[in-house]
Design a protein around this motif. Structure first.
Motif, short mmCIF file in Angstrom:
data_model
loop_
_atom_site.label_atom_id
_atom_site.label_comp_id
_atom_site.label_asym_id
_atom_site.label_seq_id
_atom_site.Cartn_x
_atom_site.Cartn_y
_atom_site.Cartn_z
N ALA A 37 0.83 -1.21 0.00
CA ALA A 37 0.00 0.00 0.00
C ALA A 37 0.87 1.26 0.00
CB ALA A 37 -0.92 0.00 1.20
N ARG A 38 1.94 1.25 0.78
CA ARG A 38 2.82 2.41 0.84
C ARG A 38 3.51 2.65 -0.50
NH1 ARG A 38 5.41 0.76 4.76
NH2 ARG A 38 7.48 0.25 3.93
N ILE A 39 3.94 1.57 -1.14
CA ILE A 39 4.58 1.70 -2.47
C ILE A 39 3.59 2.29 -3.47
CG2 ILE A 39 5.53 0.41 -4.42
CD1 ILE A 39 6.66 -1.58 -2.34
N ASP A 41 0.89 4.16 -2.93
CA ASP A 41 0.62 5.56 -2.63
C ASP A 41 1.75 6.46 -3.16
OD1 ASP A 41 -1.82 5.16 -1.41
OD2 ASP A 41 -0.98 5.01 0.61
N CYS A 42 2.98 6.04 -2.93
CA CYS A 42 4.13 6.81 -3.42
C CYS A 42 4.18 6.81 -4.95
CB CYS A 42 5.43 6.25 -2.84
SG CYS A 42 5.65 6.54 -1.08
N ALA A 43 3.83 5.69 -5.55
CA ALA A 43 3.87 5.59 -7.01
C ALA A 43 2.84 6.53 -7.65
CB ALA A 43 3.60 4.15 -7.45
N ILE A 44 1.65 6.62 -7.08
CA ILE A 44 0.63 7.52 -7.63
C ILE A 44 1.14 8.95 -7.64
CG2 ILE A 44 -1.65 8.52 -7.21
CD1 ILE A 44 -2.55 5.76 -6.22
N VAL A 45 1.67 9.39 -6.52
CA VAL A 45 2.19 10.77 -6.44
C VAL A 45 3.37 10.94 -7.39
CG1 VAL A 45 3.28 12.47 -4.94
CG2 VAL A 45 1.39 11.07 -4.08
N HIS A 46 4.27 9.98 -7.41
CA HIS A 46 5.46 10.07 -8.25
C HIS A 46 5.11 10.16 -9.73
CE1 HIS A 46 9.78 9.30 -9.04
NE2 HIS A 46 9.34 8.65 -10.11
N PHE A 47 4.23 9.28 -10.20
CA PHE A 47 3.85 9.30 -11.62
C PHE A 47 3.04 10.55 -11.95
CE2 PHE A 47 4.29 4.50 -11.41
CZ PHE A 47 5.42 4.46 -12.21
N SER A 48 2.31 11.09 -10.98
CA SER A 48 1.56 12.32 -11.24
C SER A 48 2.50 13.50 -11.43
CB SER A 48 0.58 12.61 -10.09
OG SER A 48 1.24 13.11 -8.95
N GLU A 49 3.66 13.46 -10.81
CA GLU A 49 4.61 14.56 -10.91
C GLU A 49 5.54 14.42 -12.11
OE1 GLU A 49 6.54 14.39 -7.14
OE2 GLU A 49 4.91 15.46 -6.08
N ARG A 50 5.90 13.19 -12.46
CA ARG A 50 6.92 12.97 -13.49
C ARG A 50 6.39 12.32 -14.76
NH1 ARG A 50 12.46 10.99 -10.51
NH2 ARG A 50 12.24 12.17 -8.56
N GLY A 51 5.23 11.69 -14.67
CA GLY A 51 4.76 10.90 -15.79
C GLY A 51 5.43 9.55 -15.81
N PHE A 52 4.96 8.68 -16.69
CA PHE A 52 5.49 7.31 -16.73
C PHE A 52 6.92 7.29 -17.22
CE2 PHE A 52 6.42 3.38 -19.00
CZ PHE A 52 6.15 2.44 -18.03
N GLU A 53 7.20 7.96 -18.31
CA GLU A 53 8.51 7.86 -18.94
C GLU A 53 9.63 8.32 -18.02
OE1 GLU A 53 8.90 6.27 -21.58
OE2 GLU A 53 6.84 6.19 -22.33
N ALA A 54 9.41 9.41 -17.31
CA ALA A 54 10.45 9.95 -16.43
C ALA A 54 10.41 9.32 -15.04
CB ALA A 54 10.32 11.46 -16.30
N ASP A 59 13.59 5.76 -7.38
CA ASP A 59 13.12 6.93 -6.64
C ASP A 59 11.84 6.61 -5.87
OD1 ASP A 59 15.24 8.37 -7.55
OD2 ASP A 59 14.12 9.49 -9.07
N ILE A 60 10.94 5.84 -6.48
CA ILE A 60 9.72 5.43 -5.78
C ILE A 60 10.08 4.58 -4.57
CG2 ILE A 60 7.61 4.06 -5.96
CD1 ILE A 60 7.50 4.90 -8.93
N ALA A 61 11.05 3.67 -4.74
CA ALA A 61 11.49 2.84 -3.62
C ALA A 61 12.02 3.71 -2.48
CB ALA A 61 12.57 1.86 -4.09
N HIS A 68 14.83 -1.17 -4.05
CA HIS A 68 14.40 -1.42 -5.43
C HIS A 68 13.96 -2.86 -5.60
CE1 HIS A 68 15.27 -2.22 -9.80
NE2 HIS A 68 14.52 -1.15 -9.90
N ALA A 69 14.67 -3.77 -4.92
CA ALA A 69 14.35 -5.20 -5.03
C ALA A 69 12.97 -5.51 -4.47
CB ALA A 69 15.42 -6.03 -4.31
N VAL A 70 12.55 -4.80 -3.44
CA VAL A 70 11.22 -5.03 -2.85
C VAL A 70 10.13 -4.66 -3.85
CG1 VAL A 70 9.61 -4.23 -1.07
CG2 VAL A 70 11.97 -4.80 -0.46
N ILE A 71 10.31 -3.55 -4.56
CA ILE A 71 9.33 -3.19 -5.59
C ILE A 71 9.28 -4.25 -6.68
CG2 ILE A 71 8.84 -1.56 -7.45
CD1 ILE A 71 9.47 0.70 -5.68
N ARG A 72 10.45 -4.73 -7.10
CA ARG A 72 10.49 -5.79 -8.10
C ARG A 72 9.76 -7.04 -7.60
NH1 ARG A 72 11.85 -4.35 -13.30
NH2 ARG A 72 13.62 -2.92 -13.31
N LEU A 73 9.94 -7.35 -6.33
CA LEU A 73 9.31 -8.53 -5.75
C LEU A 73 7.78 -8.41 -5.76
CD1 LEU A 73 9.59 -11.23 -4.17
CD2 LEU A 73 9.65 -9.86 -2.08
N HIS A 74 7.28 -7.22 -5.41
CA HIS A 74 5.83 -7.03 -5.30
C HIS A 74 5.16 -6.82 -6.66
CE1 HIS A 74 4.86 -6.72 -0.97
NE2 HIS A 74 6.12 -6.37 -0.84
#
Length: 227
Positions: A37-39, A41-54, A59-61, A68-74
């Motif tokens: 859930a925390r990942i 929430d951070c991803a929504i804000v991050h992609f809203s600020e930078r877009g998908f490509e950037a 940084d989300i991790a 970074h490995a935890v995001i890959r795992l989930h």
């Protein structure tokens, strides 16, 4: 040094092994849910600020306080994380707006439309990241945009379109082409909050303040609902 066990530790020691394993498993599952859930929430804000490509998984991790490995795992890769974040964003919208009652009304009223507009404006004020993500994605056509429209936006827009068509027929709202009405409603509801930082410099106002939000909803009602 004291060797006294905490109550929690004592309960674990006193619990038979199969139950201890169940206890630990439940704790790990809860931790996984909280991390996921925390990942997101951070991803929504991050992609809203930078877009998908950037956007950056690393940084989300960092923002979520995981590796970074935890995001890959989930989630696997960035595309999978982005889609999971979009799923959550629209699930929240559906829960917070809960249009079912208004959509099921046999007879629409001016007040029911006012309530719907106020509810939508409040949602937009709470979640400016929603429109920011969609602006990023809509700047050019892509498989991601086609997916989000098909998976989520049509499911929201089609029932609302039928509702507004009834409102036009019953002369409750202004009679303009439906595509214009939908974008007038959504854009006017969203952009004041998506551009909140600009509004602060321009008018020295906190666009997310409750009185500003409710006043904006009333202004929108005045524009769309027939006197």
């Amino acid at each position: 040094m004291s060797h006294a066990l905490t109550k929690e530790a004592q309960s674990i020691v006193a619990t038979p092994e199969p139950r201890r394993r169940q206890y630990r498993s439940a704790g790990r599952d809860e931790q996984k849910r909280e991390t996921r859930a925390r990942i997101l929430d951070c991803a929504i804000v991050h992609f809203s600020e930078r877009g998908f490509e950037a956007g950056s998984l690393r940084d989300i991790a960092a923002e979520a306080g995981v590796t970074h490995a935890v995001i890959r795992l989930h989630f696997g890769g960035k595309e999978e994380l982005w889609r999971a974040a979009i799923d959550l964003m629209f699930e929240r919208q559906n829960v917070e707006l809960d249009y079912a009652e208004v959509l099921s009304l046999e007879k629409l009223t001016e007040q029911s439309l006012r309530d719907l507009i106020h509810r939508y404006v409040r949602y937009c004020a709470r979640h400016p990241e929603h429109v920011r993500i969609m602006i990023h994605e809509s700047m050019r056509d892509s498989d991601r945009l086609e997916w989000v429209v098909g998976a989520h936006i049509k499911r929201t827009v089609h029932p609302l379109t039928r509702l507004l068509a009834r409102a036009i027929e019953e002369k409750i709202v202004i009679d303009v082409p439906m595509h214009s009405l939908m974008y007038i409603l959504t854009s006017a509801s969203q952009m004041i909050f998506a551009l909140g930082a600009e509004g602060k410099h321009l008018y020295d106002l906190d666009m997310g303040a409750p009185d500003i939000v409710e006043g904006h909803a009333e202004a929108l009602c005045a524009m769309l609902i027939r006197a």
